[in-house]
Write a protein that holds these residues in place. Sequence first.
Motif, PDB file in Angstrom:
ATOM      1  N   SER A 207       0.816  -1.213   0.000  1.00 49.71           N
ATOM      2  CA  SER A 207       0.000   0.000   0.000  1.00 49.71           C
ATOM      3  C   SER A 207       0.853   1.268   0.000  1.00 49.71           C
ATOM      4  O   SER A 207       0.344   2.346  -0.289  1.00 49.71           O
ATOM      5  CB  SER A 207      -0.954   0.004   1.202  1.00 49.71           C
ATOM      6  OG  SER A 207      -2.138  -0.716   0.890  1.00 49.71           O
ATOM      7  N   THR A 209       3.147   1.732  -2.087  1.00 49.58           N
ATOM      8  CA  THR A 209       3.321   2.070  -3.502  1.00 49.58           C
ATOM      9  C   THR A 209       2.165   2.971  -3.892  1.00 49.58           C
ATOM     10  O   THR A 209       1.247   3.189  -3.121  1.00 49.58           O
ATOM     11  CB  THR A 209       3.292   0.809  -4.387  1.00 49.58           C
ATOM     12  OG1 THR A 209       1.959   0.276  -4.364  1.00 49.58           O
ATOM     13  CG2 THR A 209       4.262  -0.246  -3.900  1.00 49.58           C
ATOM     14  N   SER A 210       2.176   3.463  -5.071  1.00 49.59           N
ATOM     15  CA  SER A 210       1.124   4.396  -5.476  1.00 49.59           C
ATOM     16  C   SER A 210      -0.094   3.696  -6.072  1.00 49.59           C
ATOM     17  O   SER A 210      -1.030   4.356  -6.525  1.00 49.59           O
ATOM     18  CB  SER A 210       1.689   5.397  -6.494  1.00 49.59           C
ATOM     19  OG  SER A 210       2.157   4.690  -7.624  1.00 49.59           O
ATOM     20  N   VAL A 248      -1.047   5.719   4.713  1.00 48.14           N
ATOM     21  CA  VAL A 248      -0.607   6.609   3.629  1.00 48.14           C
ATOM     22  C   VAL A 248      -1.408   7.908   3.669  1.00 48.14           C
ATOM     23  O   VAL A 248      -0.855   9.016   3.559  1.00 48.14           O
ATOM     24  CB  VAL A 248      -0.776   5.926   2.259  1.00 48.14           C
ATOM     25  CG1 VAL A 248      -0.616   6.938   1.123  1.00 48.14           C
ATOM     26  CG2 VAL A 248       0.230   4.796   2.109  1.00 48.14           C
TER      27      VAL A 248
ATOM     28  N   GLN B 117       1.708  -4.286 -10.804  1.00 53.58           N
ATOM     29  CA  GLN B 117       2.132  -4.052  -9.420  1.00 53.58           C
ATOM     30  C   GLN B 117       3.216  -5.037  -8.991  1.00 53.58           C
ATOM     31  O   GLN B 117       3.615  -5.055  -7.831  1.00 53.58           O
ATOM     32  CB  GLN B 117       0.931  -4.182  -8.463  1.00 53.58           C
ATOM     33  CG  GLN B 117      -0.341  -3.498  -8.901  1.00 53.58           C
ATOM     34  CD  GLN B 117      -0.145  -2.054  -9.299  1.00 53.58           C
ATOM     35  OE1 GLN B 117       0.700  -1.377  -8.745  1.00 53.58           O
ATOM     36  NE2 GLN B 117      -0.901  -1.589 -10.275  1.00 53.58           N
ATOM     37  N   SER B 210      -4.706  11.991  -5.331  1.00 52.56           N
ATOM     38  CA  SER B 210      -3.796  10.932  -4.866  1.00 52.56           C
ATOM     39  C   SER B 210      -4.227  10.333  -3.532  1.00 52.56           C
ATOM     40  O   SER B 210      -3.514   9.502  -2.972  1.00 52.56           O
ATOM     41  CB  SER B 210      -2.384  11.510  -4.734  1.00 52.56           C
ATOM     42  OG  SER B 210      -2.392  12.576  -3.801  1.00 52.56           O
ATOM     43  N   PRO B 212      -5.733   7.940  -0.775  1.00 51.34           N
ATOM     44  CA  PRO B 212      -6.098   6.515  -0.773  1.00 51.34           C
ATOM     45  C   PRO B 212      -7.611   6.342  -0.624  1.00 51.34           C
ATOM     46  O   PRO B 212      -8.271   7.125   0.060  1.00 51.34           O
ATOM     47  CB  PRO B 212      -5.378   5.950   0.456  1.00 51.34           C
ATOM     48  CG  PRO B 212      -4.374   6.982   0.866  1.00 51.34           C
ATOM     49  CD  PRO B 212      -4.901   8.294   0.388  1.00 51.34           C
TER      50      PRO B 212
END
Lengths: 307, 307
Positions: A207, A209-210, A248, B117, B210, B212
Motif C-alpha cells: 500500500s 506504492t502508489s 498513507v 504491481q 492521490s 487513498p
Amino acid sequence: MRGDTPFIAGDWGTSNLRLWLCGADGTVLDRADGPGVAAVPGRAEAAFLDATAAWRAADGPLPALFCGMVGSTIGWVEAAYHPCPANVGSLASGLTRFTALGATMAIIPGLSTRNPQGAPDVMRGEETQILGALASHPDLGIGRRLLCLPGTHAKWVLLRDGTVVMFQTGFSGELFALLRGHSVLGRGTDGLLPQIGPAFIQGVQRSLTSAPLPHLLFEARSRQLLEGMSAQDALSFLSGLVIGADVVGGIAMAADGLDGPVTLVASPILTDAYAAALAATGRDTVALDGGELALAGLLSVRAAILS
Amino acid sequence: MRGDTPFIAGDWGTSNLRLWLCGADGTVLDRADGPGVAAVPGRAEAAFLDATAAWRAADGPLPALFCGMVGSTIGWVEAAYHPCPANVGSLASGLTRFTALGATMAIIPGLSTRNPQGAPDVMRGEETQILGALASHPDLGIGRRLLCLPGTHAKWVLLRDGTVVMFQTGFSGELFALLRGHSVLGRGTDGLLPQIGPAFIQGVQRSLTSAPLPHLLFEARSRQLLEGMSAQDALSFLSGLVIGADVVGGIAMAADGLDGPVTLVASPILTDAYAAALAATGRDTVALDGGELALAGLLSVRAAILS
C-alpha cells in the motif's frame, strides 16, 4: 451542572453504554454498563434510567454528561457538530442540554471539519477521547501533533497547541471487516486473526506504492492461488493492505512537520498494528490505551464547565 | 476434437452455465442454460449431462469445449493457468482434456501473469472473451491495446499485436457490492441504482486525486450528514469513487502509449460507467457488449485447434 454534587459521566456509542458515577471532585464511585444506542432506538431515556436506577435510588436525580453517538440521529437527543478548530473550552460551551426525570443531561458535540481531502468530515465520541488524551498527557497540547484513533472509522487528527485543527476519517476498520467477513478474500479465514508479522508488513509495503487499493486487494487471493500463501498469511496481508492505505492517507497530514511522534489511541491490538505500519514509513509512535480516555475527556469538559 | 461433427461450446462461470450446440462449421444450432459451478459442487458432470440430455438423445455423444470457472478448484476438472504472454494459439495448445460419457471434453486454461504491481494475478473466463473480441474486431490485434473487462473482479489487459502481454485485476465490482450491501455507506439505498451523472463524476474526480480510497469512502456518508447529499447521489458518488480508483490503476498500464482507444468489454450498464470515468481522465473508449464474446472466443480456439 453544579460542582458540589455527584454526577454521571457517560460514553454512549453505537454498540456500548459505559457509565461512571463520579463524586463532585471527579472521583469514580461506581461503574455501570448498558446497551449501545443502536440497540435501543427511540428508547434511550428508558435505557439510561434503567441502567442508573440503583444510583438514583440512593442519591436522587443525578446530572449526566455524555459523549458519543448518543448525540446522533439514532441517539437520544441530536447534538450539533462543532466545527473545527475546537478545544475543550469550545466543546464545553457547545453542550446540548435537556432534562430527564428532573436532572440535567448534557451531550458533548461531535466535531465537523473540512478534511485534508477538501471534503466534509465528522466524528462523534473520538473528540472526547482526544480531550482525555490531552488531559492525561499534557505534552500533547504543545506544538503540532498528529493523533490516530484506529477503529471502525479511524480518525487522524491534527492538533496545534491543544486545539483540533482538522481531522480525516479512514474507512479502514469497517472496510477490513467487510473484506474479511463477506468477500472472496476472506474465504477460509474463519477463526483466524491477522498477525503482525512478515505478511502484514508485506501488505503495508504494497500500500506504500502508489497503486490504488482496488488494484492491490486481489493479491490476497492470487498469492494463495499461485504462491501458496496460507489463509492465515493472506488475512494478515489483507490487514496490512488496508491499514497501510489508511496510514498513507494519515501521514500526508504530517507533511508540514510534527512535534513528537504520532500518538495512537485505541486498544493495544490496534495500536500495535498501526505502530508496525507507521514504523514501515519511518514514523515513530507512542500508544495510549483508549479505554479510559473517554472518561478523562468527560471529566475535562466538566472541569471546563465549572471553571 | 474433429472438425466434421457438431460440438458444444460452453461458458461455465461461477454463477451461470451457457451452452451452445454448434454445427461443424461453428453455426449455432441451439442454446441451453444451466447452473454455475458454485451451485453444483462436485456434481459438474451430472449438471452438464442433464443440461445436454436432449442434444445427446438426438445426436449421440458430443464433444465440448469450455471456458471459465469450470476449470477452477470448485469446477469440474482443474485446468492449469497459462502464463502470459498468451494468444489464441498458445491457449488452444494448452487445453485440459478428459472424457464424459465417451465424448471428449476440453477446458481452455485461465491466464496467470505478474501484473503491473509486480504481483501474481489470475483470470478464468475473461481470456476467452478477449479472444472473442480479437476475433470479432481484428483491428484490436494490431499494435498496443488496453482492454478493460469490468465486473466482479475487473480485468485490465494489455495486448500487443493480439497477444496478452499482462493484465491486472481491479477488485472493484465486489468492493462496491460489499460497500453498498453491507456497510454504513449503503444505508438507505435499497432499491436504488447508481446513476451516471454529476455525483458519479464527482466520485470519479475524488479518486483521481492521490488520496487513498479508505480516506475517500467516508465522504459518501459525511456529505449526506453535512451537505444534504441524497442517498441516491451518495450511491452514485460511491460508485464513482470505486470505479475511479479502478480506472486510476488501469490507465497506469497505458503509460507507455496506446494504439487506439481503451476497449471496454461488458454489459452496456458497466461499459457506460467506465466510459464516463475514463472520459474524466481524457481517455477515449469503445464499448463491446461482452454477451456473445465468450462464444466467439470458444469458436476461435476451436478453429485454432483444427487449423
